[in-house]
Motif scaffolding. Structure first.
Motif, PDB file in Angstrom:
ATOM      1  N   ASP A  86      -3.172   4.743  -2.421  1.00 23.80           N
ATOM      2  CA  ASP A  86      -4.515   5.016  -2.548  1.00 23.80           C
ATOM      3  C   ASP A  86      -5.430   5.903  -1.161  1.00 23.80           C
ATOM      4  N   GLU A 114       0.840  -1.134   0.384  1.00 25.16           N
ATOM      5  CA  GLU A 114       0.198  -0.357  -0.069  1.00 25.16           C
ATOM      6  C   GLU A 114       0.729   1.614   0.220  1.00 25.16           C
ATOM      7  N   THR A 115       2.069   0.859   0.104  1.00 27.20           N
ATOM      8  CA  THR A 115       3.220   2.353  -0.020  1.00 27.20           C
ATOM      9  C   THR A 115       3.760   2.903  -1.008  1.00 27.20           C
ATOM     10  N   ALA A 155       0.840   6.562   0.062  1.00 31.14           N
ATOM     11  CA  ALA A 155       0.027   5.894   0.114  1.00 31.14           C
ATOM     12  C   ALA A 155      -1.398   6.328  -1.098  1.00 31.14           C
TER      13      ALA A 155
END
Length: 117
Positions: free
Chosen positions: A42, A25-26, A40
């Motif tokens: 998202d 995610e990062t 991140a």
């Protein structure tokens, strides 16, 4: 600036790469193994951690509510930027400044290879 635009811009720089050392995610953007941006992509709101000259970091934080000390980073050298709180041009300038600061710390031979003396 959208997450896709931020990713594409970070990857435009010479020898830049996207890695995921902190999980999928990062996104961590590096130049020759040295980090210059972390996000991140998202997350909402979209933020990005960027390296900054310590004197400029303080000034930018005072002038812009969208710029705060770097989250989970060395607060003297890193800022967290809320992308939607600044004009796209300024975000691009801050990303480029971060890249340039990291490149400036590389050995001269590597800097010359990147066309950034």
């Amino acid at each position: 600036m959208t997450p896709q635009e931020l990713r594409a811009f970070c990857l435009e720089f010479n020898a830049s790469a996207e890695e995921f050392p902190f999980g999928p995610e990062t996104s961590v953007f590096k130049v020759l193994g040295k980090m210059f941006a972390l996000s991140a992509l998202d997350a909402r709101p979209l933020t990005v951690n960027l390296k900054c000259d310590p004197d400029d970091a303080v000034r930018l934080r005072e002038e812009h509510a969208a710029i705060v000390p770097g989250w989970h980073m060395n607060k003297r050298h890193w800022n967290t930027v809320t992308v939607s709180g600044l004009p796209g041009r300024m975000v691009r300038e801050l990303v480029e400044d971060s890249y340039d600061l990291v490149v400036a710390g590389l050995p001269k031979a590597e800097r010359l290879r990147l066309d950034r003396p």
